[in-house]
Design an enzyme around this catalytic site. Structure first.
Site, short mmCIF file in Angstrom:
data_model
loop_
_atom_site.label_atom_id
_atom_site.label_comp_id
_atom_site.label_asym_id
_atom_site.label_seq_id
_atom_site.Cartn_x
_atom_site.Cartn_y
_atom_site.Cartn_z
N ASP A 171 21.22 -39.29 0.53
CA ASP A 171 21.93 -38.79 -0.65
C ASP A 171 21.92 -37.44 -0.95
O ASP A 171 21.07 -36.72 -0.78
CB ASP A 171 20.87 -39.25 -1.94
CG ASP A 171 20.82 -40.97 -1.97
OD1 ASP A 171 21.84 -41.50 -1.43
OD2 ASP A 171 19.95 -41.20 -2.66
N ASP A 190 25.85 -50.90 -7.35
CA ASP A 190 24.41 -50.44 -8.10
C ASP A 190 24.29 -51.52 -9.05
O ASP A 190 25.07 -51.51 -9.73
CB ASP A 190 24.36 -48.96 -8.16
CG ASP A 190 24.87 -48.04 -6.99
OD1 ASP A 190 24.40 -48.41 -5.95
OD2 ASP A 190 25.12 -47.02 -7.38
#
Length: 250
Positions: free
Chosen positions: A11, A130
């Site tokens: 990330d 997600d």
């Protein structure tokens, strides 16, 4: 049998790799290019780079960083974050990405998946999902987990496949960063329903968790971050243990 893949996830925010818990409390853990080179050398099968603030801040993805990554590593890598058009995907392909991952923009305009897959092929388009378990439903979220959508995990995954996505990368927000194990039941259900590969993300805390999601969870690939970033588990050790558990890995 197709070999299962081990995929470190990086990330990225402002060129640095960051990690948090349940998408919050982010801390810097290293340089995005240097960490990618290390994982490539250690035997990772692929990498995933997610520009995690791109959609929330409504800006384009980090093309210059992608060019540096492509020069430094020799394994496939996927790039996601802020990809909202075919032009965005094309720019990243030109910069050296092997695949793009679409999430928030695809929820807003599902045709984006069809456009990318139609131009470059399904193998180039990963649909990242997600989701969070809310009131008995796996509710899909967008913008780095900060907004709920009206979509449900399983129906959205099915539509993404029908529109041409080559892989589904499902992250359970309830498990992300907790190191308590993956949502194996949900991955097994996705694998049963879909004909495309499913990448498991969220919850890796031990080798046993990865064994579980690649066997009981029927995932095609295990994606993890913290355990690799903080040197808790090495990729060579992980693959050795997976082989002992009769999991086919490269």
């Amino acid at each position: 049998m197709v070999a299962k893949r081990i995929i470190p996830c990086l990330d990225v925010k402002n060129g640095q790799v960051v990690k948090g818990i349940n998408f919050e409390g982010l801390k810097e853990v290293g340089d995005a290019v240097e960490m990618g080179v290390r994982y490539s050398r250690e035997g990772a099968d692929e990498l995933v780079y997610l520009d995690i603030s791109a959609s929330r801040e409504e800006r384009g993805t980090f093309t210059e960083l992608v060019e540096k990554i492509a020069l430094g590593i020799n394994i496939p890598f996927t790039v996601g974050g802020g990809i909202s058009s075919l032009d965005d995907a094309s720019r990243l392909l030109d910069a050296g990405a092997d695949k793009v991952s679409v999430n928030s923009a695809a929820i807003a305009r599902p045709e984006l998946i069809s456009e990318i897959a139609g131009k470059y092929g399904s193998q180039f388009c990963v649909c990242a999902i997600d989701a969070k378990f809310i009131d008995g439903v796996w509710r899909v979220t967008t913008h780095g987990g900060s907004r709920q959508s009206s979509r449900e995990l399983f129906e959205w995954a099915r539509e993404a496949q029908e529109r041409g996505a080559g892989e589904i990368l499902f992250t359970s927000m309830d498990h992300d960063g907790t190191k308590a194990g993956y949502a194996c039941e949900q991955y097994a259900a996705l694998a049963e329903m879909l004909s495309i590969p499913v990448i498991a993300s969220g919850g890796a805390g031990s080798i046993a968790h990865i064994v579980d999601v690649l066997t009981d969870g029927r995932a095609d690939a295990a994606l993890a971050a913290s355990i690799f970033h903080y040197n808790e588990i090495s990729i060579p050790d992980l693959k050795n243990e997976l082989r002992k558990a009769n999991v086919n890995v490269r």
